[in-house]
Design a protein around this motif. Structure first.
Motif, mmCIF file in Angstrom:
data_model
loop_
_atom_site.group_PDB
_atom_site.id
_atom_site.type_symbol
_atom_site.label_atom_id
_atom_site.label_comp_id
_atom_site.label_asym_id
_atom_site.label_seq_id
_atom_site.Cartn_x
_atom_site.Cartn_y
_atom_site.Cartn_z
ATOM 1 N N VAL A 183 49.171 -25.280 -8.748
ATOM 2 C CA VAL A 183 49.250 -26.515 -9.857
ATOM 3 C C VAL A 183 49.290 -27.710 -8.925
ATOM 4 O O VAL A 183 50.198 -28.064 -7.931
ATOM 5 N N VAL A 184 48.069 -28.545 -9.244
ATOM 6 C CA VAL A 184 47.990 -29.558 -8.045
ATOM 7 C C VAL A 184 47.712 -30.883 -8.911
ATOM 8 O O VAL A 184 47.341 -31.041 -9.961
ATOM 9 N N ARG A 185 48.604 -32.108 -8.095
ATOM 10 C CA ARG A 185 48.466 -33.333 -9.061
ATOM 11 C C ARG A 185 47.252 -34.007 -8.840
ATOM 12 O O ARG A 185 46.483 -33.949 -7.635
ATOM 13 N N ARG A 186 46.652 -34.591 -9.853
ATOM 14 C CA ARG A 186 45.659 -35.281 -9.673
ATOM 15 C C ARG A 186 45.673 -36.735 -9.765
ATOM 16 O O ARG A 186 46.809 -37.274 -10.009
ATOM 17 N N THR A 187 44.492 -37.353 -9.297
ATOM 18 C CA THR A 187 45.039 -38.747 -9.306
ATOM 19 C C THR A 187 44.819 -39.438 -10.535
ATOM 20 O O THR A 187 44.230 -38.940 -11.699
ATOM 21 N N ARG A 188 45.275 -40.580 -10.829
ATOM 22 C CA ARG A 188 45.356 -41.340 -11.968
ATOM 23 C C ARG A 188 43.792 -41.573 -12.600
ATOM 24 O O ARG A 188 43.591 -41.300 -13.694
ATOM 25 N N ILE A 189 42.951 -41.972 -11.918
ATOM 26 C CA ILE A 189 41.626 -42.288 -12.173
ATOM 27 C C ILE A 189 40.952 -40.899 -12.395
ATOM 28 O O ILE A 189 40.024 -40.927 -13.237
ATOM 29 N N GLY A 190 41.075 -40.051 -11.730
ATOM 30 C CA GLY A 190 40.531 -38.744 -11.871
ATOM 31 C C GLY A 190 40.986 -37.979 -13.417
ATOM 32 O O GLY A 190 40.054 -37.619 -14.118
ATOM 33 N N GLY A 191 42.019 -38.334 -13.970
ATOM 34 C CA GLY A 191 42.668 -37.904 -15.024
ATOM 35 C C GLY A 191 41.879 -38.759 -16.161
ATOM 36 O O GLY A 191 41.710 -38.261 -17.418
ATOM 37 N N LEU A 192 41.568 -40.170 -15.783
ATOM 38 C CA LEU A 192 41.177 -40.809 -16.930
ATOM 39 C C LEU A 192 39.485 -40.618 -16.868
ATOM 40 O O LEU A 192 39.095 -40.569 -18.144
ATOM 41 N N LEU A 193 38.889 -40.517 -15.973
ATOM 42 C CA LEU A 193 37.510 -40.051 -15.860
ATOM 43 C C LEU A 193 37.070 -38.754 -16.609
ATOM 44 O O LEU A 193 36.115 -38.489 -17.038
ATOM 45 N N ARG A 194 37.996 -37.742 -16.214
ATOM 46 C CA ARG A 194 37.597 -36.450 -16.564
ATOM 47 C C ARG A 194 39.025 -35.808 -17.209
ATOM 48 O O ARG A 194 40.039 -35.596 -16.327
ATOM 49 N N ARG A 195 39.131 -35.643 -18.315
ATOM 50 C CA ARG A 195 40.222 -35.086 -18.966
ATOM 51 C C ARG A 195 41.136 -34.023 -18.286
ATOM 52 O O ARG A 195 42.306 -33.662 -18.219
ATOM 53 N N VAL A 196 40.223 -32.782 -18.243
ATOM 54 C CA VAL A 196 40.315 -31.669 -17.910
ATOM 55 C C VAL A 196 39.526 -31.243 -16.865
ATOM 56 O O VAL A 196 38.305 -31.414 -16.915
ATOM 57 N N PRO A 198 40.448 -24.594 -15.441
ATOM 58 C CA PRO A 198 40.858 -23.963 -16.920
ATOM 59 C C PRO A 198 41.664 -24.704 -17.779
ATOM 60 O O PRO A 198 41.626 -24.446 -19.084
ATOM 61 N N GLY A 199 42.672 -25.498 -17.275
ATOM 62 C CA GLY A 199 43.280 -26.276 -18.455
ATOM 63 C C GLY A 199 44.501 -25.593 -19.011
ATOM 64 O O GLY A 199 44.598 -24.303 -18.879
ATOM 65 N N THR A 200 45.143 -26.086 -19.752
ATOM 66 C CA THR A 200 46.185 -25.472 -20.511
ATOM 67 C C THR A 200 46.359 -25.712 -21.974
ATOM 68 O O THR A 200 47.157 -25.168 -22.682
ATOM 69 N N GLY A 201 45.475 -26.671 -22.240
ATOM 70 C CA GLY A 201 45.518 -27.095 -23.879
ATOM 71 C C GLY A 201 46.503 -28.244 -24.007
ATOM 72 O O GLY A 201 46.385 -28.979 -25.026
ATOM 73 N N ASP A 202 47.377 -28.723 -23.044
ATOM 74 C CA ASP A 202 48.334 -29.732 -23.098
ATOM 75 C C ASP A 202 47.450 -30.940 -22.545
ATOM 76 O O ASP A 202 47.372 -31.008 -21.322
ATOM 77 N N ALA A 203 47.007 -31.913 -23.302
ATOM 78 C CA ALA A 203 46.007 -32.735 -22.922
ATOM 79 C C ALA A 203 47.028 -33.790 -21.747
ATOM 80 O O ALA A 203 46.168 -34.214 -20.644
ATOM 81 N N ALA A 204 48.034 -34.159 -21.979
ATOM 82 C CA ALA A 204 48.883 -35.071 -20.964
ATOM 83 C C ALA A 204 48.933 -34.148 -19.593
ATOM 84 O O ALA A 204 48.620 -34.934 -18.565
ATOM 85 N N PHE A 205 49.033 -32.904 -19.685
ATOM 86 C CA PHE A 205 49.579 -32.250 -18.459
ATOM 87 C C PHE A 205 47.983 -32.266 -17.800
ATOM 88 O O PHE A 205 48.016 -32.072 -16.696
ATOM 89 N N ASP A 206 47.151 -31.803 -18.504
ATOM 90 C CA ASP A 206 45.840 -31.405 -18.081
ATOM 91 C C ASP A 206 45.182 -32.678 -17.327
ATOM 92 O O ASP A 206 44.402 -32.598 -16.305
ATOM 93 N N ARG A 207 45.591 -33.852 -17.874
ATOM 94 C CA ARG A 207 45.228 -35.189 -17.195
ATOM 95 C C ARG A 207 46.046 -35.464 -15.819
ATOM 96 O O ARG A 207 45.323 -35.868 -14.757
ATOM 97 N N ALA A 208 47.211 -34.847 -15.880
ATOM 98 C CA ALA A 208 48.023 -35.099 -14.548
ATOM 99 C C ALA A 208 47.719 -33.982 -13.420
ATOM 100 O O ALA A 208 47.954 -34.296 -12.291
ATOM 101 N N PHE A 209 47.466 -32.746 -13.931
ATOM 102 C CA PHE A 209 47.267 -31.751 -12.896
ATOM 103 C C PHE A 209 46.177 -30.908 -13.069
ATOM 104 O O PHE A 209 45.434 -30.827 -14.220
ATOM 105 N N LEU A 210 45.760 -30.077 -12.113
ATOM 106 C CA LEU A 210 44.684 -29.519 -11.987
ATOM 107 C C LEU A 210 45.306 -28.104 -11.448
ATOM 108 O O LEU A 210 46.007 -27.779 -10.596
ATOM 109 N N LEU A 211 44.566 -27.067 -12.509
ATOM 110 C CA LEU A 211 45.094 -25.709 -12.240
ATOM 111 C C LEU A 211 43.981 -25.069 -11.269
ATOM 112 O O LEU A 211 42.761 -25.203 -11.829
#
Length: 166
Positions: free
Chosen positions: A71-84, A87-100
């Motif tokens: 579970v790796v923290r994403r950059t803010r801009i990365g989360g804004l440009l590509r939401r997931v 594989p993602g978790t289905g939790d939009a806020a989490f998927d914008r903040a972290f990469l699995l």
């Protein structure tokens, strides 16, 4: 774990029981020097710089079989440009903040409970990785008396979430 303990970069290794879990901490420190040469005005000029690096890792052996997941923290801009990403978790806020990262796309959804995701989003718990049923967190600094207990407690809390004890 043996490989980590035998590293010539290791400065300190500690262990502590937190609840039912045994937590190990290792601190590694090393230097890297970069050099360059420039030809100017008919002669070579050399320049070099040395940088010191610190890395502190906390480990817990998880009970049972745990899939390899990071579970790796994403950059803010990365989360804004590509939401997931991934594989993602289905939790939009989490998927914008972290990469699995996992070899099995279905694993993260079942591993990350909503309570664990909320704690990570609130920055109460750090990013982590599980490899061969060993959970670890990595911090790019030296351990201090102020961080030892809180980081050991944080990885023990992650382990409790992953084992279903929370």
């Amino acid at each position: 774990m043996d490989e980590v303990a035998q590293s010539t970069r290791m400065r300190c290794m500690l262990e502590k029981r937190v609840g039912r879990s045994m937590v190990w901490m290792t601190w590694h420190q090393w230097q890297e020097t970069t050099s360059s040469s420039t030809y100017r005005d008919g002669k070579w000029e050399s320049d070099s710089s040395t940088t010191r690096y610190d890395e502190t890792r906390y480990f817990i052996v998880l009970p049972g079989r745990m899939p390899d997941v990071a579970v790796v923290r994403r950059t803010r801009i990365g989360g804004l440009l590509r939401r997931v990403r991934g594989p993602g978790t289905g939790d939009a806020a989490f998927d914008r903040a972290f990469l699995l990262k996992s070899r099995d796309d279905g694993v993260p959804r079942g591993v990350l409970s909503s309570r664990l995701r909320k704690a990570m989003l609130a920055r109460r718990l750090p990013p982590w990785e599980s490899r061969n049923s060993i959970l670890f967190t990595v911090h790019r600094d030296q351990p201090t008396l102020a961080t030892l207990d809180s980081r050991a407690a944080a990885i023990a809390e992650i382990a409790a979430h992953l084992s279903g004890a929370r």
